[in-house]
Write an enzyme that holds these catalytic residues in place. Structure first.
Site, PDB file in Angstrom:
ATOM      1  N   THR A 132       2.029  -4.338  -6.750  1.00  0.00           N
ATOM      2  CA  THR A 132       1.435  -3.044  -6.437  1.00  0.00           C
ATOM      3  C   THR A 132       2.118  -1.913  -7.208  1.00  0.00           C
ATOM      4  O   THR A 132       3.291  -2.035  -7.596  1.00  0.00           O
ATOM      5  CB  THR A 132       1.577  -2.799  -4.917  1.00  0.00           C
ATOM      6  OG1 THR A 132       1.337  -1.432  -4.626  1.00  0.00           O
ATOM      7  CG2 THR A 132       2.989  -3.116  -4.416  1.00  0.00           C
ATOM      8  N   ASP A 133       1.409  -0.796  -7.343  1.00  0.00           N
ATOM      9  CA  ASP A 133       2.018   0.400  -7.947  1.00  0.00           C
ATOM     10  C   ASP A 133       3.012   1.061  -6.988  1.00  0.00           C
ATOM     11  O   ASP A 133       3.793   1.923  -7.402  1.00  0.00           O
ATOM     12  CB  ASP A 133       0.943   1.411  -8.370  1.00  0.00           C
ATOM     13  CG  ASP A 133       0.064   1.910  -7.228  1.00  0.00           C
ATOM     14  OD1 ASP A 133       0.197   1.417  -6.093  1.00  0.00           O
ATOM     15  OD2 ASP A 133      -0.763   2.818  -7.476  1.00  0.00           O
ATOM     16  N   GLU A 134       2.984   0.655  -5.704  1.00  0.00           N
ATOM     17  CA  GLU A 134       3.840   1.341  -4.721  1.00  0.00           C
ATOM     18  C   GLU A 134       5.324   1.087  -4.965  1.00  0.00           C
ATOM     19  O   GLU A 134       6.172   1.809  -4.447  1.00  0.00           O
ATOM     20  CB  GLU A 134       3.436   0.942  -3.289  1.00  0.00           C
ATOM     21  CG  GLU A 134       1.962   1.230  -3.042  1.00  0.00           C
ATOM     22  CD  GLU A 134       1.544   1.231  -1.586  1.00  0.00           C
ATOM     23  OE1 GLU A 134       2.393   1.426  -0.712  1.00  0.00           O
ATOM     24  OE2 GLU A 134       0.338   1.032  -1.342  1.00  0.00           O
ATOM     25  N   TYR A 158       7.121  -2.156   3.100  1.00  0.00           N
ATOM     26  CA  TYR A 158       6.154  -2.930   2.299  1.00  0.00           C
ATOM     27  C   TYR A 158       6.512  -2.871   0.818  1.00  0.00           C
ATOM     28  O   TYR A 158       6.685  -3.900   0.163  1.00  0.00           O
ATOM     29  CB  TYR A 158       4.719  -2.408   2.519  1.00  0.00           C
ATOM     30  CG  TYR A 158       3.747  -2.866   1.452  1.00  0.00           C
ATOM     31  CD1 TYR A 158       3.426  -4.215   1.315  1.00  0.00           C
ATOM     32  CD2 TYR A 158       3.146  -1.958   0.564  1.00  0.00           C
ATOM     33  CE1 TYR A 158       2.548  -4.657   0.320  1.00  0.00           C
ATOM     34  CE2 TYR A 158       2.266  -2.388  -0.425  1.00  0.00           C
ATOM     35  CZ  TYR A 158       1.969  -3.733  -0.539  1.00  0.00           C
ATOM     36  OH  TYR A 158       1.104  -4.158  -1.519  1.00  0.00           O
ATOM     37  N   LYS A 162       7.822  -5.813  -1.797  1.00  0.00           N
ATOM     38  CA  LYS A 162       7.102  -6.188  -3.022  1.00  0.00           C
ATOM     39  C   LYS A 162       8.021  -5.983  -4.243  1.00  0.00           C
ATOM     40  O   LYS A 162       8.012  -6.798  -5.172  1.00  0.00           O
ATOM     41  CB  LYS A 162       5.824  -5.357  -3.184  1.00  0.00           C
ATOM     42  CG  LYS A 162       4.726  -5.681  -2.195  1.00  0.00           C
ATOM     43  CD  LYS A 162       4.168  -7.094  -2.296  1.00  0.00           C
ATOM     44  CE  LYS A 162       3.367  -7.322  -3.555  1.00  0.00           C
ATOM     45  NZ  LYS A 162       2.713  -8.677  -3.527  1.00  0.00           N
TER      46      LYS A 162
HETATM   47  P1  NAD Z   1      -4.523  -8.936   2.494  1.00  0.00           P
HETATM   48  O1  NAD Z   1      -3.556  -8.516   3.536  1.00  0.00           O
HETATM   49  O2  NAD Z   1      -5.970  -8.582   2.658  1.00  0.00           O
HETATM   50  O3  NAD Z   1      -4.465 -10.519   2.303  1.00  0.00           O
HETATM   51  C1  NAD Z   1      -3.268 -11.236   2.263  1.00  0.00           C
HETATM   52  C2  NAD Z   1      -3.591 -12.715   2.424  1.00  0.00           C
HETATM   53  O4  NAD Z   1      -2.359 -13.444   2.373  1.00  0.00           O
HETATM   54  C3  NAD Z   1      -4.251 -13.045   3.770  1.00  0.00           C
HETATM   55  O5  NAD Z   1      -5.332 -13.928   3.563  1.00  0.00           O
HETATM   56  C4  NAD Z   1      -3.134 -13.738   4.550  1.00  0.00           C
HETATM   57  O6  NAD Z   1      -3.617 -14.700   5.485  1.00  0.00           O
HETATM   58  C5  NAD Z   1      -2.330 -14.388   3.441  1.00  0.00           C
HETATM   59  N1  NAD Z   1      -0.928 -14.613   3.823  1.00  0.00           N
HETATM   60  C6  NAD Z   1      -0.078 -13.728   4.414  1.00  0.00           C
HETATM   61  N2  NAD Z   1       1.122 -14.302   4.630  1.00  0.00           N
HETATM   62  C7  NAD Z   1       1.028 -15.566   4.138  1.00  0.00           C
HETATM   63  C8  NAD Z   1       1.939 -16.655   4.052  1.00  0.00           C
HETATM   64  N3  NAD Z   1       3.203 -16.553   4.518  1.00  0.00           N
HETATM   65  N4  NAD Z   1       1.530 -17.812   3.481  1.00  0.00           N
HETATM   66  C9  NAD Z   1       0.257 -17.934   2.992  1.00  0.00           C
HETATM   67  N5  NAD Z   1      -0.658 -16.948   3.073  1.00  0.00           N
HETATM   68  C10 NAD Z   1      -0.270 -15.772   3.628  1.00  0.00           C
HETATM   69  O7  NAD Z   1      -3.947  -8.357   1.126  1.00  0.00           O
HETATM   70  P2  NAD Z   1      -4.722  -7.858  -0.165  1.00  0.00           P
HETATM   71  O8  NAD Z   1      -5.059  -6.421   0.002  1.00  0.00           O
HETATM   72  O9  NAD Z   1      -5.781  -8.823  -0.506  1.00  0.00           O
HETATM   73  O10 NAD Z   1      -3.546  -7.940  -1.234  1.00  0.00           O
HETATM   74  C11 NAD Z   1      -3.325  -9.125  -2.003  1.00  0.00           C
HETATM   75  C12 NAD Z   1      -2.135  -8.915  -2.921  1.00  0.00           C
HETATM   76  O11 NAD Z   1      -2.381  -7.811  -3.781  1.00  0.00           O
HETATM   77  C13 NAD Z   1      -0.838  -8.573  -2.185  1.00  0.00           C
HETATM   78  O12 NAD Z   1       0.219  -9.238  -2.822  1.00  0.00           O
HETATM   79  C14 NAD Z   1      -0.708  -7.070  -2.323  1.00  0.00           C
HETATM   80  O13 NAD Z   1       0.643  -6.678  -2.307  1.00  0.00           O
HETATM   81  C15 NAD Z   1      -1.336  -6.861  -3.680  1.00  0.00           C
HETATM   82  N6  NAD Z   1      -1.970  -5.547  -3.887  1.00  0.00           N
HETATM   83  C16 NAD Z   1      -2.863  -5.042  -2.976  1.00  0.00           C
HETATM   84  C17 NAD Z   1      -3.474  -3.807  -3.214  1.00  0.00           C
HETATM   85  C18 NAD Z   1      -4.494  -3.233  -2.273  1.00  0.00           C
HETATM   86  O14 NAD Z   1      -4.932  -2.078  -2.467  1.00  0.00           O
HETATM   87  N7  NAD Z   1      -4.943  -3.945  -1.263  1.00  0.00           N
HETATM   88  C19 NAD Z   1      -3.151  -3.085  -4.369  1.00  0.00           C
HETATM   89  C20 NAD Z   1      -2.229  -3.637  -5.276  1.00  0.00           C
HETATM   90  C21 NAD Z   1      -1.661  -4.862  -5.022  1.00  0.00           C
HETATM   91  P1  TYD Z   2      -4.006   2.555   3.102  1.00  0.00           P
HETATM   92  O1  TYD Z   2      -5.451   2.157   2.995  1.00  0.00           O
HETATM   93  O2  TYD Z   2      -3.237   2.132   4.302  1.00  0.00           O
HETATM   94  O3  TYD Z   2      -3.286   2.110   1.752  1.00  0.00           O
HETATM   95  P2  TYD Z   2      -1.800   2.494   1.170  1.00  0.00           P
HETATM   96  O4  TYD Z   2      -0.959   3.072   2.223  1.00  0.00           O
HETATM   97  O5  TYD Z   2      -1.321   1.159   0.704  1.00  0.00           O
HETATM   98  O6  TYD Z   2      -2.023   3.458   0.026  1.00  0.00           O
HETATM   99  O7  TYD Z   2      -3.950   4.124   3.026  1.00  0.00           O
HETATM  100  C1  TYD Z   2      -4.491   4.837   1.941  1.00  0.00           C
HETATM  101  C2  TYD Z   2      -4.152   6.287   2.136  1.00  0.00           C
HETATM  102  O8  TYD Z   2      -4.871   6.769   3.282  1.00  0.00           O
HETATM  103  C3  TYD Z   2      -2.677   6.523   2.441  1.00  0.00           C
HETATM  104  O9  TYD Z   2      -2.270   7.748   1.826  1.00  0.00           O
HETATM  105  C4  TYD Z   2      -2.631   6.679   3.956  1.00  0.00           C
HETATM  106  C5  TYD Z   2      -3.975   7.306   4.271  1.00  0.00           C
HETATM  107  N1  TYD Z   2      -4.554   6.964   5.603  1.00  0.00           N
HETATM  108  C6  TYD Z   2      -4.999   7.988   6.429  1.00  0.00           C
HETATM  109  O10 TYD Z   2      -4.926   9.186   6.090  1.00  0.00           O
HETATM  110  N2  TYD Z   2      -5.545   7.647   7.649  1.00  0.00           N
HETATM  111  C7  TYD Z   2      -5.631   6.354   8.079  1.00  0.00           C
HETATM  112  O11 TYD Z   2      -6.101   6.113   9.224  1.00  0.00           O
HETATM  113  C8  TYD Z   2      -5.182   5.320   7.201  1.00  0.00           C
HETATM  114  C9  TYD Z   2      -5.265   3.863   7.608  1.00  0.00           C
HETATM  115  C10 TYD Z   2      -4.652   5.658   5.965  1.00  0.00           C
END
Ligand code: NAD
Ligand code: TYD
Length: 360
Positions: A132-134, A158, A162
């Site tokens: 992630t960019d975070e 989180y 990561k």
């Molecule tokens: P998500 O939470 O929707 O899905 C995570 C999946 O991993 C789930 O299916 C869960 O069951 C599985 N999982 C969790 N713990 C596990 C374990 N111990 N063993 C096996 N499986 C396990 O997450 P996402 O949003 O799909 O993100 C996927 C990846 O991309 C993550 O690594 C996250 O850090 C990264 N990412 C997400 C975003 C975003 O905006 N969602 C952005 C950048 C990077």
């Molecule tokens: P989120 O979807 O939780 O992603 P991330 O924290 O990984 O960026 O949140 C996106 C943005 O929205 C973040 O700045 C937090 C904000 N947010 C709210 O303002 N209200 C909400 O109820 C939630 C879940 C997130």
């Protein structure tokens, strides 16, 4: 074949579906099915022999070693993680377990397997870590976007977990020569997004007549990328990325949370109007997230220059597709919003006093 971890989650399931739509190379999908994992996401490939689902934990080294020995994959694409910042604030332990220890277990198993491969297979093997960019922390309003050289400065449990996993991946390449690749992507949105994250939460709450909670002043900035563009970037990095490198992935779509939420309200007003008034009237300002990062922005020029990847969707086209998807997948949303989901909503929003005016 390839092994995908976390392929029942939001991005992982989109990746598996897109992969099988474009290739006949089989996928073994290892997922623990936590609250975020949902086999409904994969219903359209039920019975497809190219997809083998294994319910299991990436921390289970014996299981991972067995899968590698049986399936002999040419790559591991690692999505599995605990991914929600708010959950990491309420309970960081699971983030340390899965994101750090789990990635470590996977790297160890991959190293043992890769070391025993014949030269050609060793050369071709890839461990692609999805991050992630975070990990880069927060930006000021006038700072340039994050590049691959920006120092790590994670601010939430989180992002710290990561960041730790990214460092482990880096060290396995540097020390052991494991052919790794890392992607650091901005906020994703699109189909199958779990409805406790901002965009699906707002769509779902709006239609249910509930408040649309905005943390703090709503002027935090995120760079939004349509999930299928992220999946295309991961495929590109897997195919052509330079071993040991990291690639930033982003949509060049910086938006404040308030802009995102008002845009969602306006699209809903158009596609699914209320009997009277606008969804905007449901916007509610609530107490801020502790340690809330102010701004994320990605400089995605390296992946564009080296691999020719660019997002296909603009924010406008992607967000509209997303709203349309949620409107036509009500049953998916209802099934996800189970007892556990309701418990989380209580926990996260109960302590946040509602503020009617934008805080100054
Ligand atoms: P998500 O939470 O929707 O899905 C995570 C999946 O991993 C789930 O299916 C869960 O069951 C599985 N999982 C969790 N713990 C596990 C374990 N111990 N063993 C096996 N499986 C396990 O997450 P996402 O949003 O799909 O993100 C996927 C990846 O991309 C993550 O690594 C996250 O850090 C990264 N990412 C997400 C975003 C975003 O905006 N969602 C952005 C950048 C990077
Ligand atoms: P989120 O979807 O939780 O992603 P991330 O924290 O990984 O960026 O949140 C996106 C943005 O929205 C973040 O700045 C937090 C904000 N947010 C709210 O303002 N209200 C909400 O109820 C939630 C879940 C997130």
């Amino acid at each position: 074949m390839i092994i995908v971890t976390g392929g029942a989650g939001f991005i992982g399931s989109n990746f598996v579906l897109d992969w099988l739509a474009q290739s006949d190379e089989p996928v073994v999908n290892l997922d623990r099915l936590t609250y975020a994992g949902n086999l409904d996401n994969l219903r359209s490939i039920d019975g497809d022999e190219r997809h083998r689902f294994v319910k299991g934990d990436i921390c289970d080294s014996a299981l991972v070693a067995e899968l590698l020995a049986i399936y002999r994959p040419r790559a591991i694409v690692h999505f599995a993680a605990e991914s929600h910042v708010d959950r990491s604030i309420h309970g960081p332990e699971e983030f340390i377990r899965t994101n750090i220890n789990g990635t470590f277990s996977l790297l160890e198993a991959a190293r043992a397997y890769w070391s025993g491969l014949q030269e050609e297979a060793r050369q071709g093997f890839r461990f692609l870590h999805v991050s992630t960019d975070e990990v880069y922390g927060t930006l000021g309003a006038d700072d340039p976007p994050f590049t691959e050289a920006t120092p790590y400065a994670p601010n939430s449990p989180y992002s710290a977990s990561k960041a730790a996993s990214d460092h482990l991946v880096r060290s396995y390449h540097h020390t052991y020569g494991l052919p790794t690749l890392t992607t650091n992507c901005s906020n994703n949105y699109g189909p199958y997004h779990f409805p406790e994250k901002l965009i699906p939460l707002v769509i779902s709450n709006a239609r249910a007549g509930k408040p649309l909670p905005i943390y703090g002043d709503g002027r935090q900035v995120r760079d939004w990328l349509y999930v299928r563009d992220h999946c295309a970037a991961v495929r590109e990095v897997l195919a052509h990325g330079r071993v040991g490198e990291t690639y930033n992935v982003g949509g060049w779509n910086e938006k404040t949370n308030l802009e995102v939420v008002t845009r969602l309200c306006d699209i809903l007003d158009e596609l699914d109007p209320k009997s009277s008034g606008s969804y905007r009237e449901q916007i509610t300002f609530v107490a801020d997230r502790p340690g809330h990062d102010r701004r994320y922005a990605i400089d995605a020029r390296k992946i564009e220059r080296e691999l020719g990847w660019k997002p296909a969707e603009s924010f406008e086209s992607g967000i509209r597709k997303t709203v349309e998807w949620y409107l036509s997948h009500q049953e998916w949303v209802r099934n996800v919003q189970s007892g556990d989901y309701l418990k989380w909503i209580d926990k996260n929003y109960a302590g946040r006093n509602t503020v009617s005016e934008v805080p100054r």
